[in-house]
Enzyme design. Structure first.
Site, mmCIF file in Angstrom:
data_model
loop_
_atom_site.group_PDB
_atom_site.id
_atom_site.type_symbol
_atom_site.label_atom_id
_atom_site.label_comp_id
_atom_site.label_asym_id
_atom_site.label_seq_id
_atom_site.Cartn_x
_atom_site.Cartn_y
_atom_site.Cartn_z
ATOM 1 N N GLY A 1 23.310 -7.722 32.349
ATOM 2 C CA GLY A 1 23.547 -6.498 31.610
ATOM 3 C C GLY A 1 24.247 -6.807 30.300
ATOM 4 O O GLY A 1 25.024 -7.762 30.201
ATOM 5 N N CYS A 2 23.990 -6.001 29.285
ATOM 6 C CA CYS A 2 24.530 -6.301 27.951
ATOM 7 C C CYS A 2 26.054 -6.232 27.917
ATOM 8 O O CYS A 2 26.713 -7.106 27.329
ATOM 9 C CB CYS A 2 23.917 -5.364 26.915
ATOM 10 S SG CYS A 2 24.055 -3.599 27.293
ATOM 11 N N ASN A 3 26.640 -5.216 28.549
ATOM 12 C CA ASN A 3 28.099 -5.123 28.589
ATOM 13 C C ASN A 3 28.702 -6.296 29.353
ATOM 14 O O ASN A 3 29.759 -6.816 28.990
ATOM 15 C CB ASN A 3 28.529 -3.813 29.256
ATOM 16 C CG ASN A 3 28.050 -2.591 28.511
ATOM 17 O OD1 ASN A 3 28.266 -2.448 27.314
ATOM 18 N ND2 ASN A 3 27.377 -1.691 29.213
ATOM 19 N N VAL A 4 28.007 -6.690 30.394
ATOM 20 C CA VAL A 4 28.461 -7.809 31.222
ATOM 21 C C VAL A 4 28.541 -9.086 30.398
ATOM 22 O O VAL A 4 29.509 -9.849 30.483
ATOM 23 C CB VAL A 4 27.509 -8.008 32.415
ATOM 24 C CG1 VAL A 4 28.013 -9.140 33.303
ATOM 25 C CG2 VAL A 4 27.369 -6.724 33.211
#
Length: 349
Positions: free
Chosen positions: A151-154
C-alpha cells in the site's frame, strides 16, 4: 528479448501510471489493456495524456484475456484479484497492486477487509529490511512468480521508520504517523468527499483511531524490520494535491542512543539504495520533489525536548507507492536491472 505484458484495470489511476512507465521500459512490452466499465473504449478517451497508446482499445477483464502473457499487472479493487489469478498459469509473473495478497495474518485481513482470504504473496518492497533473516526483501523477489505490491501509505511509513526499528534506536511500542495524502490514492471512482469542491482550500483527517486498512500492513512491515512487536498509530489527512504523500512519523528515542547513532542507522540502511535517499541534516522533502518519480526522500531530526525521533518522507503515491514499486519488483523477479525503465528524477515546478 522482450517480455509480453497485460495490464488489468488499466483505466484507473494505478493502471494508467503503469502504462505511462511501461511505455519507456525497454524490455516490457504492453500487449493487452483490460478494464471493467471502460471495456470497448479507446484509451485516448480515458487517458488522453498517454498518446503512445492513444489508439489502443480496452478489452474486458477476464482470465482469458490475461492468459498467455509473460507478465500480468493487476490494478484492481481489493477482492478482485484472487479469482482471476487462480486461473492464470503458475509460470506467469503476476504482480498485484491491490491488497488481496499483502497480509500474512488472516485475522488482520478479516478485521480490516473481510471476505475470502487469498493468502500472502512475496512482498513487493525491495528495500524492506529483515531482522531475523538479514538483508532486504529484494533477495526474496528473485525468480518469484507472484508479487504483492505494498500500500502507498505503508511504503511511506516503512521507508521512514524501518532503519530506526531495525537498529533499535527507537522504541517500537510508541510509533505515531500522520500522513498528508492526495485523493488519487483513493482511486478514480466518483465520491462526494473527493470532489474538488470538497477538498480545495481544506484538509480533513479520515480513518481516525487506527481504522485505516493499511494499519496492519504497516505493523507487519515494521515488525519484519525489527523482529518484535510494534504499536503504531496512523492517521491520514486528505489534502488538495492530486498525487503524493508526505509522511511525518515519530517514535520515542531509545535509551542510551545519541543523535549520531540515529543518523548512522538511516545512513547505513539506505547507503546503496537506488530509490531511497536520506537528505542532509536539517533538510526535509517536499512532495513536489518526487512527483512522477520512483524516488523516496527521507528527512530526519531529533526532538530533544520531547525525546522523539522525527522522520519526514515524501513519495509519489502512484509511482513509488504503486506502479513504480510494481515494475521495480517485476524487474528483480525477471532478472532485469532493478532500476530499468523507472524515473529517478521528479518533475518541477
Amino acid at each position: 528479448m522482450s517480455f509480453s505484458v497485460a495490464v488489468a484495470g488499466a483505466s484507473g489511476y494505478a493502471g494508467g501510471e503503469l502504462l505511462r512507465l511501461l511505455a519507456d521500459h525497454p524490455r516490457l512490452e504492453v500487449q493487452t489493456l483490460t478494464a471493467f466499465q471502460n471495456a470497448g473504449e479507446r484509451l485516448r478517451e480515458v487517458h488522453p495524456h498517454l498518446t503512445s497508446y492513444a489508439d489502443r482499445t480496452f478489452v474486458e477483464t477476464t482470465a482469458e484475456q490475461l492468459a498467455g502473457h509473460d507478465v500480468v499487472f493487476l490494478a484492481l479493487p481489493h477482492g478482485k484479484s484472487g479469482a482471476i489469478t487462480a486461473e492464470l498459469d503458475d509460470q506467469t509473473l503476476v504482480v498485484d497492486c491491490g491488497a488481496d495478497h499483502r497480509l500474512v495474518d488472516e485475522a488482520a485481513w478479516d478485521a480490516f477487509y473481510g471476505g475470502d482470504f487469498a493468502g500472502a504473496w512475496p512482498y513487493g518492497l525491495p528495500e524492506l529490511l529483515h531482522a531475523e533473516e538479514g538483508g532486504t526483501q529484494r533477495t526474496r523477489l528473485s525468480g518469484v512468480k507472484r508479487i504483492a505490491v505494498p500500500g502507498c501509505n505503508v511504503t511511506a511509513i516503512t521507508l521512514g521508520l524501518q532503519p530506526g526499528i531495525r537498529a533499535g534506536v527507537i522504541e517500537p511500542e510508541d510509533v505515531v504517523a500522520v500522513l498528508a495524502v492526495g485523493p488519487s490514492g483513493a482511486g478514480r471512482s466518483l465520491r462526494t468527499n473527493l470532489l474538488a469542491s470538497e477538498i480545495l482550500g481544506s484538509a480533513s483527517a479520515y480513518a481516525v483511531g487506527g481504522t485505516h486498512r493499511h494499519t496492519p500492513e504497516i505493523r507487519q512491515n515494521l515488525e519484519t524490520a525489527g523482529g518484535g512487536h510494534v504499536s503504531v498509530s496512523f492517521t491520514p489527512v486528505l489534502v488538495p494535491m492530486a498525487r503524493g504523500i508526505l509522511a511525518t512519523a515519530t517514535a520515542r528515542l531509545a535509551p542510551g542512543f545519541s543523535a549520531h547513532d540515529v543518523r548512522a542507522a538511516w545512513e547505513l540502511a539506505y547507503a546503496d539504495e537506488p530509490f531511497v535517499h536520506l537528505l542532509p541534516e536539517g533538510t526535509f522533502p517536499n512532495v513536489s520533489d518526487v512527483t512522477g518519480s520512483n524516488t523516496a526522500l527521507v528527512g530526519l531530526a531529533i526532538d530533544e525536548a520531547a525525546g522523539r525521533v522525527v522522520t519526514v518522507t515524501a513519495i509519489d503515491n502512484l509511482v513509488k507507492g504503486t506502479a513504480g514499486a510494481a515494475i521495480q519488483s517485476a524487474n528483480i523477479a525477471l532478472g532485469l536491472p532493478e532500476a530499468m525503465g523507472l524515473p529517478v528524477n521528479g518533475v518541477a515546478p
